[in-house]
Design a protein around this motif. Structure first.
Motif, PDB file in Angstrom:
ATOM      1  N   SER A 100       2.083   2.616  17.010  1.00 51.59           N
ATOM      2  CA  SER A 100       3.293   1.941  16.799  1.00 51.59           C
ATOM      3  C   SER A 100       3.478   1.488  15.588  1.00 51.59           C
ATOM      4  CB  SER A 100       3.438   0.665  17.778  1.00 51.59           C
ATOM      5  OG  SER A 100       2.536  -0.201  17.610  1.00 51.59           O
ATOM      6  N   LEU A 101       2.334   1.405  14.650  1.00 55.13           N
ATOM      7  CA  LEU A 101       2.245   0.941  13.493  1.00 55.13           C
ATOM      8  C   LEU A 101       2.714   2.269  12.516  1.00 55.13           C
ATOM      9  CD1 LEU A 101      -0.873  -1.285  13.209  1.00 55.13           C
ATOM     10  CD2 LEU A 101       1.467  -1.999  13.530  1.00 55.13           C
ATOM     11  N   VAL A 102       2.310   3.154  12.953  1.00 50.91           N
ATOM     12  CA  VAL A 102       2.698   4.452  12.389  1.00 50.91           C
ATOM     13  C   VAL A 102       3.900   4.833  12.387  1.00 50.91           C
ATOM     14  CG1 VAL A 102       2.335   7.016  12.344  1.00 50.91           C
ATOM     15  CG2 VAL A 102       0.133   5.680  12.514  1.00 50.91           C
ATOM     16  N   LEU A 103       4.664   4.641  13.597  1.00 50.86           N
ATOM     17  CA  LEU A 103       5.976   4.989  13.728  1.00 50.86           C
ATOM     18  C   LEU A 103       6.882   3.797  13.025  1.00 50.86           C
ATOM     19  CD1 LEU A 103       6.304   5.774  17.516  1.00 50.86           C
ATOM     20  CD2 LEU A 103       6.069   7.242  15.506  1.00 50.86           C
ATOM     21  N   PHE A 104       6.462   2.418  13.043  1.00 50.69           N
ATOM     22  CA  PHE A 104       7.081   1.493  12.379  1.00 50.69           C
ATOM     23  C   PHE A 104       7.096   2.116  10.516  1.00 50.69           C
ATOM     24  CE2 PHE A 104       6.732  -2.352   9.499  1.00 50.69           C
ATOM     25  CZ  PHE A 104       8.018  -2.756   9.848  1.00 50.69           C
ATOM     26  N   LEU A 105       5.985   2.445  10.066  1.00 51.70           N
ATOM     27  CA  LEU A 105       5.954   2.826   8.617  1.00 51.70           C
ATOM     28  C   LEU A 105       6.858   4.042   8.560  1.00 51.70           C
ATOM     29  CD1 LEU A 105       2.287   2.449   7.995  1.00 51.70           C
ATOM     30  CD2 LEU A 105       3.954   1.148   7.120  1.00 51.70           C
ATOM     31  N   ALA A 106       7.131   4.852   9.548  1.00 49.38           N
ATOM     32  CA  ALA A 106       7.913   6.023   9.240  1.00 49.38           C
ATOM     33  C   ALA A 106       9.263   5.578   9.199  1.00 49.38           C
ATOM     34  CB  ALA A 106       7.587   6.989  10.612  1.00 49.38           C
ATOM     35  N   LEU A 107       9.585   4.748  10.126  1.00 46.89           N
ATOM     36  CA  LEU A 107      10.952   3.954  10.363  1.00 46.89           C
ATOM     37  C   LEU A 107      11.600   3.662   8.838  1.00 46.89           C
ATOM     38  CD1 LEU A 107      13.314   3.273  12.508  1.00 46.89           C
ATOM     39  CD2 LEU A 107      12.372   1.066  12.417  1.00 46.89           C
ATOM     40  N   LEU A 108      10.672   3.046   8.227  1.00 38.83           N
ATOM     41  CA  LEU A 108      11.050   2.272   7.257  1.00 38.83           C
ATOM     42  C   LEU A 108      11.271   3.252   5.981  1.00 38.83           C
ATOM     43  CD1 LEU A 108       8.428  -0.440   6.612  1.00 38.83           C
ATOM     44  CD2 LEU A 108      10.796  -0.742   7.500  1.00 38.83           C
ATOM     45  N   GLU A 109      11.024   4.615   6.155  1.00 36.44           N
ATOM     46  CA  GLU A 109      11.196   5.847   5.071  1.00 36.44           C
ATOM     47  C   GLU A 109      12.571   6.533   5.237  1.00 36.44           C
ATOM     48  OE1 GLU A 109       9.305   6.554   2.487  1.00 36.44           O
ATOM     49  OE2 GLU A 109       8.434   4.746   3.259  1.00 36.44           O
ATOM     50  N   PHE A 110      13.375   6.004   6.218  1.00 38.70           N
ATOM     51  CA  PHE A 110      14.839   6.465   6.451  1.00 38.70           C
ATOM     52  C   PHE A 110      15.433   6.302   5.203  1.00 38.70           C
ATOM     53  CE2 PHE A 110      19.132   4.879   6.763  1.00 38.70           C
ATOM     54  CZ  PHE A 110      19.782   6.118   7.694  1.00 38.70           C
ATOM     55  N   PRO A 111      16.149   7.567   4.989  1.00 39.53           N
ATOM     56  CA  PRO A 111      16.762   8.332   5.621  1.00 39.53           C
ATOM     57  C   PRO A 111      15.778   9.803   5.768  1.00 39.53           C
ATOM     58  CG  PRO A 111      17.711   8.556   3.620  1.00 39.53           C
ATOM     59  CD  PRO A 111      16.649   7.412   3.584  1.00 39.53           C
ATOM     60  N   SER A 112      14.569   9.744   5.436  1.00 38.52           N
ATOM     61  CA  SER A 112      13.679  10.922   5.555  1.00 38.52           C
ATOM     62  C   SER A 112      13.515  11.196   7.129  1.00 38.52           C
ATOM     63  CB  SER A 112      12.345  10.593   4.973  1.00 38.52           C
ATOM     64  OG  SER A 112      11.460   9.897   5.895  1.00 38.52           O
ATOM     65  N   MET A 113      13.051  12.270   7.346  1.00 44.87           N
ATOM     66  CA  MET A 113      12.811  12.663   8.795  1.00 44.87           C
ATOM     67  C   MET A 113      11.489  12.381   9.312  1.00 44.87           C
ATOM     68  SD  MET A 113      15.984  13.759   9.683  1.00 44.87           S
ATOM     69  CE  MET A 113      15.222  14.621  11.168  1.00 44.87           C
TER      70      MET A 113
ATOM     71  N   THR B  15       0.989  -1.350   0.010  1.00 46.98           N
ATOM     72  CA  THR B  15       0.023  -0.138  -0.160  1.00 46.98           C
ATOM     73  C   THR B  15       0.833   1.292  -0.023  1.00 46.98           C
ATOM     74  OG1 THR B  15      -1.763  -1.173   1.187  1.00 46.98           O
ATOM     75  CG2 THR B  15      -1.865   1.295   1.259  1.00 46.98           C
ATOM     76  N   PRO B  16       0.714   2.200  -0.987  1.00 48.34           N
ATOM     77  CA  PRO B  16       1.559   3.285  -1.011  1.00 48.34           C
ATOM     78  C   PRO B  16       1.601   4.134   0.441  1.00 48.34           C
ATOM     79  CG  PRO B  16      -0.073   3.319  -2.794  1.00 48.34           C
ATOM     80  CD  PRO B  16      -0.595   2.405  -1.819  1.00 48.34           C
ATOM     81  N   TYR B  17       2.843   4.678   0.779  1.00 42.11           N
ATOM     82  CA  TYR B  17       2.737   5.332   1.819  1.00 42.11           C
ATOM     83  C   TYR B  17       2.477   6.736   1.813  1.00 42.11           C
ATOM     84  CZ  TYR B  17       5.580   7.424   5.765  1.00 42.11           C
ATOM     85  OH  TYR B  17       5.871   8.454   7.012  1.00 42.11           O
ATOM     86  N   HIS B  18       1.612   7.364   2.886  1.00 48.85           N
ATOM     87  CA  HIS B  18       1.068   8.455   2.821  1.00 48.85           C
ATOM     88  C   HIS B  18       1.345   9.161   4.272  1.00 48.85           C
ATOM     89  CE1 HIS B  18      -1.506  11.724   2.074  1.00 48.85           C
ATOM     90  NE2 HIS B  18      -1.900  11.321   1.077  1.00 48.85           N
ATOM     91  N   PHE B  19       2.809   9.997   4.423  1.00 48.76           N
ATOM     92  CA  PHE B  19       3.091  10.669   5.338  1.00 48.76           C
ATOM     93  C   PHE B  19       1.956  11.605   6.092  1.00 48.76           C
ATOM     94  CE2 PHE B  19       4.540  14.571   7.313  1.00 48.76           C
ATOM     95  CZ  PHE B  19       5.251  13.984   8.662  1.00 48.76           C
ATOM     96  N   ASP B  20       1.162  12.370   5.211  1.00 45.47           N
ATOM     97  CA  ASP B  20       0.287  13.276   5.584  1.00 45.47           C
ATOM     98  C   ASP B  20      -1.014  12.580   6.333  1.00 45.47           C
ATOM     99  OD1 ASP B  20       1.501  15.653   4.876  1.00 45.47           O
ATOM    100  OD2 ASP B  20       0.614  15.751   2.823  1.00 45.47           O
ATOM    101  N   ALA B  21      -1.449  11.323   5.840  1.00 42.29           N
ATOM    102  CA  ALA B  21      -2.552  10.746   6.482  1.00 42.29           C
ATOM    103  C   ALA B  21      -1.918  10.181   7.913  1.00 42.29           C
ATOM    104  CB  ALA B  21      -2.616   9.536   5.579  1.00 42.29           C
TER     105      ALA B  21
END
Length: 247
Positions: free
Chosen positions: A68-81, A40-46
């Motif tokens: 925790s799921l939201v933070l996990f998805l964000a972790l996978l976007e490294f090296p973004s902030m 599923t496409p990642y959507h930071f704003d959502a």
């Protein structure tokens, strides 16, 4: 998911839809064989909207399982902030318990380029019991399945490889294997041959070293990895490749 986002107002009515999107995003990683369009496409704003709604209406966050799921998805976007941007919105109570504690440690290791230390910590997410995690079993089971999924691992390997290639033209094979969590040279060669992304990052692999594709960053001073030079020395380079989200 975009039509659900309510600029500039935030309404709790959309929380169930956003939570469903987050669960679907993580679950799709478990069912994917790669980090391709199967996920599923990642959507930071959502994700940010959901975390903000939890801020405004704390009772909707429950035990923090979806956070925790939201933070996990964000972790996978490294090296973004993304991880940093989202964790700042999460309450101390949720951040102070598992699995958010382990996710925070994972983020710290990635940001400091301690890649070989990152992988054992990342796998600790598989070892935490549901009771210790303090999250609803459904969300934590989803997280554990995603942590062990080939798609999540591949996504992280791509990100780490991009950081190594940003800094070094040549690096010892042992260092690269540790950074990518691979057992031997054949595993690295197979990865390069099977994934087009790595063909654009790694030029060649031999029994002792890895030659990265030349770029304006890794050829400025003809830099070659030397013993005694630690990856934390290149941590500052992450900021140059990170996609910073501004509210």
């Amino acid at each position: 998911i975009t039509p659900l986002l309510p600029p500039p107002a935030y309404t709790p009515a959309i929380v169930p839809q956003l939570e469903s999107y987050v669960r679907s995003s993580v679950t799709s990683l478990s069912s994917s064989t790669s980090s391709s369009s199967e996920s599923t496409p990642y959507h930071f704003d959502a994700n940010r909207t959901l975390v903000k709604l939890y801020q405004f209406f704390p009772h909707l966050a429950g035990d923090g399982g979806v956070v925790s799921l939201v933070l996990f998805l964000a972790l996978l976007e490294f090296p973004s902030m993304d991880y940093v941007a989202l964790t700042c919105l999460v309450g101390e109570k949720v951040r102070g318990r598992e699995p958010c504690l382990t996710l925070a440690r994972c983020a710290e290791l990635l940001e400091s380029c301690q890649f070989s230390e990152f992988w054992p910590t990342f796998r600790q997410l598989l070892l935490l019991s549901t009771d210790k995690a303090g999250s609803p079993s459904s969300e934590y089971d989803i997280l554990k399945q995603a942590v062990s999924s080939p798609a999540a691992v591949l996504k992280l390997r791509k990100s780490i490889a991009s950081i190594l290639a940003l800094s070094y033209r040549t690096a010892p094979l042992k260092i690269v294997l540790g950074a990518l969590d691979l057992d031997n040279v054949d595993a690295l060669k197979n990865l390069v041959q099977s994934e087009d992304y790595f063909k654009g990052v790694i030029e060649s692999v031999d029994s002792s070293s890895v030659l990265f594709v030349a770029s304006g960053d890794n050829t400025k001073r003809s830099r070659v990895f030397k013993e005694g030079v630690h990856f934390d020395a290149i941590a500052s380079l992450i900021s140059s490749s990170a996609a910073v989200h501004v509210e």
